[in-house]
Design an enzyme around this catalytic site. Structure first.
Site, PDB file in Angstrom:
ATOM      1  N   CYS A  41      42.625  45.684  49.076  1.00 36.17           N
ATOM      2  CA  CYS A  41      42.148  44.328  49.366  1.00 36.17           C
ATOM      3  C   CYS A  41      43.510  43.892  50.379  1.00 36.17           C
ATOM      4  CB  CYS A  41      42.445  43.617  48.035  1.00 36.17           C
ATOM      5  SG  CYS A  41      41.243  42.001  48.179  1.00 36.17           S
ATOM      6  N   HIS A  76      38.481  46.302  44.905  1.00 34.08           N
ATOM      7  CA  HIS A  76      39.504  46.700  43.909  1.00 34.08           C
ATOM      8  C   HIS A  76      38.906  48.010  43.129  1.00 34.08           C
ATOM      9  CE1 HIS A  76      42.356  43.665  44.492  1.00 34.08           C
ATOM     10  NE2 HIS A  76      41.192  42.801  44.872  1.00 34.08           N
ATOM     11  N   GLU A 112      40.446  50.195  41.447  1.00 31.64           N
ATOM     12  CA  GLU A 112      41.276  50.128  40.440  1.00 31.64           C
ATOM     13  C   GLU A 112      40.641  49.627  38.990  1.00 31.64           C
ATOM     14  OE1 GLU A 112      42.246  48.321  42.686  1.00 31.64           O
ATOM     15  OE2 GLU A 112      43.181  46.388  42.091  1.00 31.64           O
TER      16      GLU A 112
HETATM   17  N1  GLN Z   1      44.684  37.185  49.734  1.00 34.89           N
HETATM   18  C1  GLN Z   1      43.878  37.999  50.371  1.00 34.89           C
HETATM   19  C2  GLN Z   1      42.364  37.381  50.394  1.00 34.89           C
HETATM   20  O1  GLN Z   1      42.176  36.402  49.605  1.00 34.89           O
HETATM   21  C3  GLN Z   1      43.462  39.334  49.527  1.00 34.89           C
HETATM   22  C4  GLN Z   1      43.125  39.041  48.138  1.00 34.89           C
HETATM   23  C5  GLN Z   1      43.663  40.351  47.321  1.00 34.89           C
HETATM   24  O2  GLN Z   1      44.255  41.203  47.647  1.00 34.89           O
HETATM   25  N2  GLN Z   1      42.968  40.404  45.965  1.00 34.89           N
HETATM   26  O3  GLN Z   1      41.536  37.727  50.975  1.00 34.89           O
END
Ligand code: GLN
Length: 538
Positions: free
Chosen positions: A381, A507, A509
């Site tokens: 992410c 994600h 994970e």
């Molecule tokens: N802050 C970034 C976004 O909103 C990444 C979000 C995250 O890592 N969950 O796109």
């Protein structure tokens, strides 16, 4: 008829109620029962999505996009019953629903009150999970007995036996028996008080699970049983497990917890089979290799901020017969020390998700070092977004490349806000959330690692790879190898010229389990082992 188990906690928080509840779910599933898990959180936020990791630890995301308490991560890793938005309910959600009904006129003529309207709403949220075919619903109540905000929840679960029969409900209470060094003994009084408080509300626990630092002994257990009005065999010790959380269910089963539950609820269960879990623990205890992974993030002091990442690394270790040592590195410190110092002796770098600007430059430095030194790199992410910024600055020569999350009017917005996000003003539950389909490029590292071309993974973000720069990146060798089916969103990037450099917008994970490591985590650790091999030879 579905039976209900309620798990409450007393004396102190952080006793591992989530892990204990998940362990109970696991043992009942391994007795052939169909189980649903649920967490009730008495705070007023509608969900934990708007809380900082300092307050709450990780926000766990489900397939349906629900942003949940991290205990749901334990549930998903230990059990197989499906989880959904209905698996985590907060005071905020309950009140919102009751107030909406009031405005629609559903209570016309009545004064709307905590009892019965709020408590009825809580009962409905619990009973909703008792679908046909479900043998047991396990409901964990967040917080500790005595919290003001927990009272309506306790009142609601007190009433459920009146609705469906006491014989169909089981109350399990988790407490702490501290060992006082000065006195040289274990103290049962806080447990007695905690159970006393529960009984005042009208709940008599059937089973007490007693967390201890060291073995309690027969006398202390008998005393607890007598003073708390619980059968002796239903006072179960749960000593600290220093080695692995996978020991928790085995310890409880050794005390006969599964059989006590089966007997008390008159469940039609098969004999227990936890052989797969014992095998797992055997592998954890007897690793053949060792590998060190740097996790470069922002909340390294908060134990639970990257919970699922740490768990997934453990699963990947099991899959590779390796012990994974995690070096937690504050991105800001890495920036001060320089990556050569901070990352010396590591075999892979993982940059997890996150929000906000602090630490960004340190993460970017770590990624540059991993890219240039052929050190395995896994970005998740925000970690992927940082990898894109790093490549833009240091390979494409776009010196001031950045994400518009950090610099709104940046000259090279290589990461920018998703179109669907531009009109949204509210912050709660408005990100791109939950499971989305992604198509992988045949022959890519991602496709080879997954062993398939179509995947579904969970998202939680507002920003994305800016498609206007796609061509430039591809020409310079950073390839988007996973895309949304209609091609408009980049979900995976990789660097084919590097041994293992892969980053994902989602994600992974949240979909790794102890006996079934997520393929990307398993692949990353495999690459880190190869790197370790070369490093040691060097
Ligand atoms: N802050 C970034 C976004 O909103 C990444 C979000 C995250 O890592 N969950 O796109």
């Amino acid at each position: 008829m579905t039976k209900h188990i309620f798990v409450t906690g007393g004396v102190v928080s952080s006793l591992g109620k989530g892990l204990t509840s998940a362990s109970i779910g696991l043992m009942l599933e391994r007795r052939g029962l169909s189980v649903r898990m649920q967490k009730l959180d008495p705070y007023i936020n509608v969900d934990p999505g708007t809380m900082s990791p300092y307050q709450h630890g990780e926000v766990y995301v489900l397939d349906d996009g629900a942003e949940c308490d991290l205990d749901l991560g334990h549930y998903e890793r230990f059990t197989n019953g499906p989880l959904s938005r209905d698996s985590n309910t907060t005071t905020g959600r309950i009140y919102r629903s009751v107030i909406d009904k009031e405005r629609r006129g559903e209570y016309l003529g009545n004064t709307v009150q905590v009892v019965p309207h709020i408590t009825n709403e809580i009962k409905a949220a619990v009973r909703k999970l008792a679908e046909p075919g479900v043998d047991v619903v396990i409901t964990e109540l967040g917080g500790t007995v005595g919290d003001i905000e927990g009272l309506p929840f306790l009142e609601a679960i007190r009433q459920i036996p009146l609705d469906i029969g006491r014989q169909n409900c089981l109350f399990i209470h988790l407490t702490l028996v501290p060992y006082l060094k000065a006195a040289g003994e274990a103290k049962t009084k806080p447990t007695q008080h905690s159970v006393g408080q529960l009984r005042q509300i009208g709940i008599q626990p059937d089973i007490l699970i007693v967390r201890t630092e060291r073995d309690l002994g027969r006398e202390a257990c008998e005393k607890i049983a007598l003073f708390c009005n619980v059968e002796r065999n239903a006072v179960i010790e749960e000593p600290d497990k220093e080695f692995s959380i996978y020991e928790v269910p085995l310890g409880l089963v050794d005390h006969g917890l599964d059989q006590i539950i089966v007997d008390k609820l008159a469940l039609n269960a098969q004999p227990l089979d936890l052989s797969h879990w014992r095998e797992l623990l055997h592998k954890v205890r007897n690793p053949e290799h060792e590998v060190t992974i740097a996790v470069v993030g922002k909340y390294m002091q908060v134990r639970d901020a990257y919970k699922s990442i740490y768990e997934s690394l453990d699963h990947a270790g099991i899959a590779n017969s390796a012990r994974v040592i995690v070096k937690r590195i504050e991105a800001e410190e890495l920036q001060q020390q320089g990556p050569e110092v901070a990352l010396s002796g590591v075999d892979g770098v993982l940059v997890p998700g996150g929000f906000g600007m602090r630490g960004i430059e340190g993460k970017i430095e770590a990624i540059r070092y991993a890219r240039e030194c052929e050190l395995p790199f896994f970005g998740i992410c925000l970690g992927m977004q940082c990898a894109v910024i790093e490549f833009a600055r240091n390979v494409l020569g776009l010196e001031d490349a950045n994400s518009t999350e950090f610099v709104a009017d940046v000259a090279h917005p290589v990461i920018c806000m998703l179109n669907e996000q531009k009109q949204i003003t509210e912050k709660g539950a408005t990100m791109r959330l939950g499971a989305q389909t992604c198509v992988l490029e045949p022959g890519s590292l991602a496709e080879r690692t997954y062993g398939t071309t179509v995947i579904r993974e969970r998202h939680r973000h507002r920003y994305e790879f800016n498609p206007a720069y796609r061509r430039q990146f591809v020409d310079a060798g950073l390839i988007p190898t996973g895309n949304h089916p209609d091609g408009h969103l980049v979900e995976v990037i990789e660097l084919p010229s590097h041994p293992w450099f892969l980053a994902v917008q989602y994600h992974p994970e949240f979909k790794s389990k102890p006996p079934a490591a997520h393929p990307l985590f398993a692949g990353f650790i495999e690459a880190a082992l190869q790197y370790n091999h070369l490093r040691v030879q060097r």
